[in-house]
Scaffold this motif. Structure first.
Motif, PDB file in Angstrom:
ATOM      1  N   ASN A   1       0.824  -1.210   0.000  1.00 44.96           N
ATOM      2  CA  ASN A   1       0.000   0.000   0.000  1.00 44.96           C
ATOM      3  C   ASN A   1       0.855   1.255   0.000  1.00 44.96           C
ATOM      4  O   ASN A   1       0.539   2.239  -0.699  1.00 44.96           O
TER       5      ASN A   1
ATOM      6  N   LEU B   1       2.234   1.595  -3.495  1.00 39.55           N
ATOM      7  CA  LEU B   1       1.213   2.127  -4.398  1.00 39.55           C
ATOM      8  C   LEU B   1       0.953   3.601  -4.122  1.00 39.55           C
ATOM      9  O   LEU B   1       0.764   4.394  -5.055  1.00 39.55           O
ATOM     10  N   PHE B   2       0.965   3.979  -2.828  1.00 40.70           N
ATOM     11  CA  PHE B   2       0.744   5.379  -2.482  1.00 40.70           C
ATOM     12  C   PHE B   2       1.853   6.266  -3.057  1.00 40.70           C
ATOM     13  O   PHE B   2       1.575   7.288  -3.698  1.00 40.70           O
TER      14      PHE B   2
ATOM     15  N   TRP C   1       3.907   5.476  -5.443  1.00 45.33           N
ATOM     16  CA  TRP C   1       3.889   5.405  -6.901  1.00 45.33           C
ATOM     17  C   TRP C   1       2.842   6.359  -7.467  1.00 45.33           C
ATOM     18  O   TRP C   1       3.109   7.075  -8.445  1.00 45.33           O
ATOM     19  N   CYS C   2       1.656   6.368  -6.865  1.00 45.71           N
ATOM     20  CA  CYS C   2       0.619   7.310  -7.300  1.00 45.71           C
ATOM     21  C   CYS C   2       1.057   8.745  -7.065  1.00 45.71           C
ATOM     22  O   CYS C   2       0.808   9.631  -7.904  1.00 45.71           O
ATOM     23  N   LEU C   3       1.732   8.983  -5.925  1.00 50.33           N
ATOM     24  CA  LEU C   3       2.200  10.335  -5.631  1.00 50.33           C
ATOM     25  C   LEU C   3       3.238  10.783  -6.656  1.00 50.33           C
ATOM     26  O   LEU C   3       3.179  11.915  -7.160  1.00 50.33           O
TER      27      LEU C   3
ATOM     28  N   THR D   1       3.555   9.582  -9.673  1.00 49.69           N
ATOM     29  CA  THR D   1       2.868   9.737 -10.961  1.00 49.69           C
ATOM     30  C   THR D   1       2.152  11.078 -11.050  1.00 49.69           C
ATOM     31  O   THR D   1       2.233  11.772 -12.065  1.00 49.69           O
ATOM     32  N   LEU D   2       1.441  11.433  -9.979  1.00 47.72           N
ATOM     33  CA  LEU D   2       0.760  12.725  -9.973  1.00 47.72           C
ATOM     34  C   LEU D   2       1.753  13.883 -10.053  1.00 47.72           C
ATOM     35  O   LEU D   2       1.510  14.876 -10.742  1.00 47.72           O
TER      36      LEU D   2
END
Length: 343
Positions: free
Chosen positions: A219, A222-223, A225-227, A229-230
């Motif tokens: 998690n 993923l957090f 990675w999303c951060l 990416t954003l």
């Protein structure tokens, strides 16, 4: 008693009127101790039933008839032993339909379901926690599950099939999934059951902790990675906005240069320094943009041409035949000194 197998220990306990749960390495000592207590109780009950010996100093008294109240109290005192003796009586309920046998059959099926649920949940938990037994799947073959349950509970294979019927006919979620050879199709008959799977894997504390740590790490990954990416998308958008602003600024600069070139050309025509009052669009481009930058500045040039066509009234776009070829030209429509007719 220590040399008893799990099946023999279960039979001994059931014969003494006690219905045990799953017999495992952790519960075996408890059930052995329980078996010793039950045997001691049975032995004590038998000694009490024989009665104490009469004293030789006294003459045997004539037996008196006990009152109804003493008879009732005597019956109540011996009811527990009688019930235990009744439980020890062998009763064949396979072909009987009375209430006692129906209740007994239901208890047997429930015991089979309980043991089956525990076995499948343990196997599923082992599969999820490293698979120490090298299982191919969490779905256990029905023959393997039947052998285990029959061996542990001491029940017949018919009772196992009755338990499967119970699962199929029950509207409740019993935590056991019946699956056929085609795992995507729903099983409707006991004969179609190929394997059994637990819906609630039973995992140890260490396994649960490891899975929780892995889940937390995933998690977090993923957090972040999303951060990232954003953040990358934001940087890309800022870059695009900056490029668009630079391109728009370059377009306005190009428009100013085009206006200056077309206006100067018209002034030179007014002074008889040019042959025509208009100038070719591509000629203006070639005079403003060097050859090595024309591909890079193509979009800026096209936007500048479109901007002049829709927003600049002093420059008129015309089509003239020059040197035998039709070409688009720009003409300055705001004369400085004299009009075209006077010239």
């Amino acid at each position: 008693m220590a040399e008893l197998t799990d099946a023999e220990l279960r039979k001994e306990l059931v014969a003494l009127g006690y219905r045990p749960g799953p017999i495992t390495a952790t519960t075996r000592k408890v059930y052995l101790k329980k078996l010793g207590c039950l045997r001691a109780e049975v032995a004590a009950s038998r000694r009490r039933s024989r009665g104490a010996p009469h004293s030789p100093a006294r003459t045997p008294a004539r037996p008196q008839q006990a009152s109804p109240s003493r008879q009732r109290s005597g019956f109540n005192l011996s009811s527990a032993g009688a019930a235990r003796d009744i439980n020890l009586l062998p009763v064949d309920c396979d072909k009987r339909t009375d209430d006692f046998c129906q209740a007994k059959q239901k208890d047997v099926v429930m015991n089979v379901l309980h043991e089956l649920y525990n076995y499948l949940s343990v196997q599923a938990g082992n599969f999820e926690c490293g698979n120490p037994e090298n299982l191919k799947s969490k779905c256990i073959w029905v023959s393997e599950a039947k052998d285990h349950v029959v061996n542990i509970t001491g029940s017949s294979p018919q009772k196992f099939e009755a338990a499967l019927h119970w699962i199929l006919n029950s509207n409740k979620d019993l935590g056991i999934w019946l699956k056929g050879r085609d795992l995507s199709e729903q099983v409707t008959k006991v004969e179609e059951v190929f394997c059994l799977e637990s819906a609630h894997p039973q995992m140890g504390l260490g396994c649960r902790f490891r899975r929780a740590v892995v889940t937390a790490i995933m998690n977090l990954f993923l957090f972040f990675w999303c951060l990232i990416t954003l953040w990358g998308i934001l940087l890309f958008l800022r870059y695009r906005w900056r490029k668009m602003e630079e391109e728009e600024q370059a377009m306005y600069e190009m428009v100013k240069k085009i206006i200056a070139v077309v206006q100067d050309h018209y002034k030179e025509w007014e002074r008889n320094l040019e042959r025509y009052p208009y100038v070719g669009i591509f000629h203006v481009r070639d005079s403003l943009i060097p050859p090595q930058s024309r591909k890079k500045m193509k979009r800026v040039w096209e936007r500048a041409v479109d901007f002049l066509a829709s927003n600049e009234s002093r420059i008129q776009t015309e089509s003239h035949r020059v040197a035998g070829e039709d070409m688009l030209v720009w003409r300055w429509t705001q004369p400085s000194y004299v009009s075209d007719s006077e010239h």
